[in-house]
Design a protein around this motif. Structure first.
Motif, short mmCIF file in Angstrom:
data_model
loop_
_atom_site.label_atom_id
_atom_site.label_comp_id
_atom_site.label_asym_id
_atom_site.label_seq_id
_atom_site.Cartn_x
_atom_site.Cartn_y
_atom_site.Cartn_z
N PHE A 144 0.82 -1.21 0.00
CA PHE A 144 0.00 0.00 0.00
C PHE A 144 0.85 1.26 0.00
O PHE A 144 0.45 2.30 -0.55
N ALA A 145 2.04 1.21 0.61
CA ALA A 145 2.94 2.36 0.55
C ALA A 145 3.37 2.61 -0.90
O ALA A 145 3.43 3.76 -1.36
N GLU A 146 3.65 1.55 -1.63
CA GLU A 146 4.04 1.67 -3.03
C GLU A 146 2.89 2.24 -3.86
O GLU A 146 3.11 3.06 -4.76
N LYS A 147 1.69 1.80 -3.55
CA LYS A 147 0.52 2.33 -4.26
C LYS A 147 0.39 3.83 -4.02
O LYS A 147 0.11 4.60 -4.95
N GLY A 148 0.64 4.25 -2.79
CA GLY A 148 0.57 5.67 -2.46
C GLY A 148 1.60 6.49 -3.21
O GLY A 148 1.32 7.60 -3.68
N ASN B 155 -1.40 -6.85 -2.32
CA ASN B 155 -0.66 -6.83 -1.06
C ASN B 155 -1.07 -8.03 -0.21
O ASN B 155 -1.65 -7.88 0.86
N MET B 156 -0.75 -9.25 -0.70
CA MET B 156 -1.29 -10.44 -0.07
C MET B 156 -0.23 -11.31 0.61
O MET B 156 -0.52 -12.41 1.06
N ILE C 104 14.86 -1.61 -1.09
CA ILE C 104 14.05 -2.76 -0.70
C ILE C 104 12.74 -2.83 -1.48
O ILE C 104 12.36 -3.87 -1.99
N ASP C 105 12.03 -1.70 -1.55
CA ASP C 105 10.76 -1.70 -2.27
C ASP C 105 10.47 -0.30 -2.79
O ASP C 105 11.11 0.68 -2.42
N ILE D 147 10.93 4.96 -2.54
CA ILE D 147 11.39 5.83 -3.62
C ILE D 147 10.51 7.07 -3.68
O ILE D 147 9.29 6.99 -3.61
N GLN D 148 11.12 8.24 -3.79
CA GLN D 148 10.36 9.48 -3.86
C GLN D 148 9.62 9.56 -5.20
O GLN D 148 10.14 9.13 -6.23
N PRO D 149 8.39 10.10 -5.20
CA PRO D 149 7.59 10.16 -6.44
C PRO D 149 8.32 10.81 -7.60
O PRO D 149 8.23 10.34 -8.74
#
Length: 265
Positions: free
Chosen positions: A7-11, A34-35, A142-143, A147-149
């Protein structure tokens, strides 16, 4: 359709698109699968009741037990909604871009997504997060959530189409992992393999001596030394198991498990 595995990546992707950093033909939904497919049974549906219980355990990993609470319900509904949308859009043959990393959960998600999408002849492209960032510090990446947008466009130069032969190879590897159905899946020397529940115990023991320690500090110490890309739930569960079998003992029990003080016997 854009697919990530947290969910952080989605954001981050949502921010990048809303702020104009990402412009492409992938203008549809941003979905998070995210499972936690690096953990537990992968022979069943990723959203069946056993997977839901596992994710609920992970959600409350900082507790001693799963509390009687509706706090998890909203989290699960988001997972279910994105999964349902994924299947619906895959069935329509939409174009898909997958953002993934070397973290075991992300690799498992990538394999699962490619396996499903290949059944519907979707056009698949992928952006793989490199192991290290730029500069002399060699900071592990790591994921995508870290990473900044505004930095995301610089990674698009490495976007590549996932050709049919690779889709078949990925699907075969995922099927092999499903048949094995190990308790965990880990990235070992670049290969995703099934491993036992105690796979990370040696890393935990490397941080232990006879001194009392706070659970949260121990987990942080492991992750600082070893960029594993795994959920803190996995380490927490091993600590709880080491308590159950008498290798660790409770020095000071606090309301939250992560705040509790344990000690090696």
């Amino acid at each position: 359709m854009e697919i990530v595995f947290g969910f952080a990546e989605k954001g981050i992707l949502k921010r990048a698109k809303s702020e104009g950093y990402l412009t492409s033909d992938h203008s549809g939904s941003i979905l998070s699968l995210n499972m936690g497919l690096d953990i537990g049974d992968i022979q069943k549906s990723p959203v069946d009741n056993s997977r839901r219980h596992l994710i609920e355990e992970s959600f409350f990993s900082d507790q001693w037990d799963i509390p009687n609470s509706n706090e998890f319900l909203e989290h699960w509904e988001k997972i279910q909604a994105d999964f349902d949308t994924f299947l619906e859009m895959a069935n329509s043959g939409t174009s898909v871009r997958i953002w993934y990393s070397n973290a075991p959960g992300s690799l498992c998600g990538y394999m699962y997504a490619v396996t499903m999408l290949s059944k519907f002849n979707c056009r698949i492209s992928a952006v793989h997060l490199p192991c290290y960032g730029d500069g002399e510090s060699l900071t592990p990446l790591i994921d995508w959530g870290n990473i900044q947008p505004e930095s995301l466009p610089s990674y698009l130069k490495d976007e590549r189409e996932v050709p049919l032969h690779e889709q078949k190879r990925v699907s075969a590897l995922w099927e092999k992992l499903r048949e094995e159905n190990a308790p965990l899946r880990a990235n070992v020397n670049g290969y995703l393999i099934g491993v036992p529940k105690n796979f990370y115990d040696s890393l935990i023991f490397s941080k232990l001596d006879s001194s009392p320690f706070e659970v949260a500090d121990l987990i942080l110490s492991v992750f600082k030394s070893f960029p594993l890309g795994i959920s803190d739930y996995i380490i927490a569960e091993r600590l709880k198991e080491l308590l159950r079998i008498g290798i660790l003992k409770i020095h000071t029990k606090k309301t939250r498990f992560y705040n509790s003080i344990l000690q090696k016997l």
